[in-house]
Design a protein around this motif. Structure first.
Motif, PDB file in Angstrom:
ATOM      1  N   TYR A 169     -12.691  48.738-107.734  1.00  0.00           N
ATOM      2  CA  TYR A 169     -12.889  48.659-109.185  1.00  0.00           C
ATOM      3  C   TYR A 169     -12.092  49.761-109.884  1.00  0.00           C
ATOM      4  O   TYR A 169     -11.430  49.521-110.901  1.00  0.00           O
ATOM      5  N   SER A 173      -8.986  48.883-112.299  1.00  0.00           N
ATOM      6  CA  SER A 173      -9.293  49.144-113.710  1.00  0.00           C
ATOM      7  C   SER A 173      -8.369  50.196-114.301  1.00  0.00           C
ATOM      8  O   SER A 173      -7.969  50.106-115.462  1.00  0.00           O
ATOM      9  N   ILE A 215     -18.164  33.224-117.474  1.00  0.00           N
ATOM     10  CA  ILE A 215     -17.952  34.628-117.120  1.00  0.00           C
ATOM     11  C   ILE A 215     -16.873  35.214-118.017  1.00  0.00           C
ATOM     12  O   ILE A 215     -15.874  34.561-118.328  1.00  0.00           O
ATOM     13  N   ASN A 216     -17.094  36.452-118.436  1.00  0.00           N
ATOM     14  CA  ASN A 216     -16.103  37.167-119.236  1.00  0.00           C
ATOM     15  C   ASN A 216     -14.747  37.132-118.534  1.00  0.00           C
ATOM     16  O   ASN A 216     -14.650  37.381-117.338  1.00  0.00           O
ATOM     17  N   GLN A 218     -12.074  39.015-118.575  1.00  0.00           N
ATOM     18  CA  GLN A 218     -11.618  40.250-117.941  1.00  0.00           C
ATOM     19  C   GLN A 218     -12.310  40.453-116.597  1.00  0.00           C
ATOM     20  O   GLN A 218     -11.690  40.881-115.621  1.00  0.00           O
ATOM     21  N   GLU A 219     -13.599  40.127-116.549  1.00  0.00           N
ATOM     22  CA  GLU A 219     -14.342  40.244-115.294  1.00  0.00           C
ATOM     23  C   GLU A 219     -13.816  39.233-114.272  1.00  0.00           C
ATOM     24  O   GLU A 219     -13.746  39.523-113.076  1.00  0.00           O
ATOM     25  N   LEU A 222     -10.715  40.501-112.710  1.00  0.00           N
ATOM     26  CA  LEU A 222     -11.071  41.548-111.754  1.00  0.00           C
ATOM     27  C   LEU A 222     -11.582  40.939-110.446  1.00  0.00           C
ATOM     28  O   LEU A 222     -11.273  41.427-109.353  1.00  0.00           O
ATOM     29  N   TYR A 293     -21.375  39.891-112.862  1.00  0.00           N
ATOM     30  CA  TYR A 293     -20.375  40.014-113.919  1.00  0.00           C
ATOM     31  C   TYR A 293     -20.931  39.576-115.272  1.00  0.00           C
ATOM     32  O   TYR A 293     -21.796  38.702-115.361  1.00  0.00           O
ATOM     33  N   ARG A 294     -20.396  40.188-116.326  1.00  0.00           N
ATOM     34  CA  ARG A 294     -20.843  39.895-117.690  1.00  0.00           C
ATOM     35  C   ARG A 294     -20.517  38.451-118.057  1.00  0.00           C
ATOM     36  O   ARG A 294     -19.471  37.933-117.683  1.00  0.00           O
ATOM     37  N   ARG A 348     -26.454  43.964-111.005  1.00  0.00           N
ATOM     38  CA  ARG A 348     -25.534  45.061-110.672  1.00  0.00           C
ATOM     39  C   ARG A 348     -26.305  46.259-110.136  1.00  0.00           C
ATOM     40  O   ARG A 348     -25.888  46.903-109.168  1.00  0.00           O
ATOM     41  N   SER A 355     -19.689  49.311-112.502  1.00  0.00           N
ATOM     42  CA  SER A 355     -19.106  48.745-113.716  1.00  0.00           C
ATOM     43  C   SER A 355     -18.987  49.844-114.757  1.00  0.00           C
ATOM     44  O   SER A 355     -19.792  50.772-114.793  1.00  0.00           O
ATOM     45  N   ASN A 357     -17.610  50.648-119.073  1.00  0.00           N
ATOM     46  CA  ASN A 357     -17.211  50.093-120.360  1.00  0.00           C
ATOM     47  C   ASN A 357     -15.978  50.844-120.856  1.00  0.00           C
ATOM     48  O   ASN A 357     -16.064  52.040-121.135  1.00  0.00           O
TER      49      ASN A 357
END
Length: 552
Positions: A169, A173, A215-216, A218-219, A222, A293-294, A348, A355, A357
């Motif tokens: 991650y 990221s 699912i978001n 960006q997630e 990833l 995931y978000r 999570r 994770s 932000n």
């Protein structure tokens, strides 16, 4: 103009700095001469756009990049290809760590030299630093050597998977584009990554239909980057039947979720199209990631499976409004959003899925009050679910809450930032708040805190006045001590401050002035404290007498 490999090391070093660093310290940290540092700075400045101020160290202070310079320097690094890019020490350690956990061959010093293209001594130094970081890390892995495997990272299987995910991650990221290219090429996972990404793109819409969630994006990106490496790390553990059984006990509850069906479908697609087989534990790992995931949409947010979760969140929304200056515009809509968010967050927490932000610092800077209220009120959620929420988690909550609030005051009205601090219990806090609201209907009380709560967020708040029932409460902001049951003089003093905000000095400022005046005459700290207390007491009595006379 692109910078070369030798200048990239300095550029990467500058990007990681959080405080100014002198040229001498840069030279020491990078193992180069001061003259070489100045040479590289000149080359970097030549490569920067004309609109960007040059990187110029200040005498005796050093150099720290501005946000504008940082962004321009990141773009310079992205323009470099993997052949001209020089890894810094942090990237070398990340690459070596990842290599050790996924390598199917014996890991030796010589192979690590080839991997990182540095000397034997540098590899040994990196391994020493890796051991130090592992000792400090929460996962507590150990780096050992064996005759058959060479260098190995030891840990319980589940803990090792958590650590590898955390590492991946961080790499994907925060890593520079050339570094990510090096990771893919050096670790020989280009084909597996391409196969996984292709199937994900083809089947993802159908997968989201199966789970009833979106699912978001960006997630999702990833996930396609991380899962193949995580898969390889798991396979490289070579677990026996007993170890696999322990993992399956930990993962058993995910079978009840719709994400497990989606993961099984995805595994079938990989097998049919690419002949990549996922065993039952690998399917469970994929399920955990899907759960964690978000989500941007969740048709199951009102499911009966999460009644207790929704009840807690309903209480939280009420508590947040009661403790803060904000009013929720559409509570039911916010409840659904929070349910969707916290379903993923609790998974999570349950499985240790890291994770963060990326907007954390901006939220703390631009919306400090909102962040502070969310931090204080989130204690209710932490106690209810027995979890610890990080600042990144609080930033997520701040985003959810901030999008659902309305401001109860006119924008043209000047607002004083007034806070109540009381350790007398919730009942007294409520009574004190109601009294002040009754006597001062036009003023906005921003929040009611205990002393501990206030001190935990004090540096985030803009404060004009603190009204407290606690004796000896010392803060930098102007402070008024009042009785829990307000007396007339308390109301008078508060009104006096509101009409003339500069008329009162804070208790801390008064103490500092007294200590400065008394220090030439009183040497003993205890005598100083006793004398200061007597003067403050006389001053307070005089102020109260004056206010009573004015009231008459």
């Amino acid at each position: 103009m692109a910078i070369d490999k030798s200048s990239s090391a300095l550029l990467q070093h500058l990007l990681y700095l959080t405080t100014p660093e002198t040229v001498s310290n840069m030279a020491k940290n990078l193992g180069q001469s001061r003259r070489k540092i100045y040479y590289h700075l000149d080359k970097i400045n030549e490569a920067l756009p004309e609109s960007i101020p040059p990187l110029t160290p200040l005498s005796r202070i050093g150099l720290l990049l501005t946000p504008e310079q940082k962004e321009a320097c990141r773009l310079l690094l992205e323009q470099m290809d993997s052949y001209s890019y020089m890894l810094n020490s942090q990237e070398r350690i990340q690459l070596l760590t990842l290599y050790i956990v996924i390598a199917t061959e014996r890991v030796t010093i010589e192979k690590m030299q080839q991997l990182t293209e540095v000397s034997r001594n540098t590899v040994l130094s990196d391994l020493s630093e890796m051991r130090r970081l592992l000792r400090l890390d929460q996962f507590q892995l150990t780096l050992t050597t064996t005759k058959t495997q060479g260098y190995v990272l030891r840990a319980q299987p589940f803990v090792k998977l958590q650590y590898v995910y955390h590492l991946l991650y961080s790499i994907f990221s925060d890593g520079a584009a050339p570094f990510l290219s090096i990771v893919k090429e050096k670790l020989n996972l280009v084909a597996l990554l391409a196969d996984f990404e292709q199937i994900a793109r083809q089947e993802w819409i159908h997968l989201e239909t199966i789970v009833g969630k979106q699912i978001n994006r960006q997630e999702l990106t990833l996930l396609t980057q991380i899962f193949p490496y995580l898969l390889q790390a798991y396979r490289n553990m070579n677990l026996d039947a007993e170890q696999k059984a322990v993992l399956q006990v930990d993962f058993a509850q995910v079978h009840e979720r719709v994400e497990y069906k989606a993961a099984q479908y995805f595994a079938d697609c990989l097998q049919a199209s690419k002949e990549i087989h996922l065993d039952c534990i690998e399917v469970e790992i994929l399920t955990i990631l899907l759960l964690s995931y978000r989500k941007d949409r969740d048709l199951h947010a009102t499911s009966e499976d999460f009644v207790d979760l929704r009840t807690t969140l309903e209480h939280y929304i009420w508590y947040f409004q009661n403790q803060s200056k904000y009013i929720v515009d559409k509570p039911e809509e916010l409840l659904n959003q929070l349910t969707m968010h916290f379903k993923a967050l609790l998974f999570r927490k349950r499985y240790g899925i890291f994770s963060k932000n990326p907007l954390l610092e901006q939220i703390k800077s631009k919306y400090p009050d909102l962040f502070a209220y969310c931090r204080v009120t989130a204690k209710l959620l932490e106690e209810a679910w027995e979890v610890q929420l990080t600042d990144d988690d609080i930033a997520d909550v701040s985003i959810q809450m901030g999008g659902s609030l309305k401001t109860p005051v006119d924008k043209g009205q000047e607002i004083l930032h007034i806070y109540l601090v009381s350790d007398e219990g919730i009942a007294i806090q409520k009574m004190l708040l109601k009294q002040i609201q009754y006597h001062l209907p036009n003023e906005m009380i921003h929040a009611v805190f205990t002393t501990e709560q206030y001190r935990s967020v004090e540096d985030l708040l803009e404060v004009d006045l603190v009204i407290t029932t606690s004796e000896g409460f010392e803060v930098a902001a102007p402070t008024l001590q009042v009785s829990p049951i307000l007396e007339s003089r308390d109301i008078h003093r508060i009104q006096q401050f509101i009409h003339e905000p500069g008329s009162l000095s804070s208790g801390l400022e008064l103490r500092q002035q007294l200590e400065k005046l008394l220090s030439p005459y009183v040497s003993s700290p205890d005598d100083m404290k006793a004398l200061r207390y007597q003067i403050e007491k006389l001053y307070g009595q005089r102020m109260n007498l004056s206010q009573r006379m004015e009231g008459e």
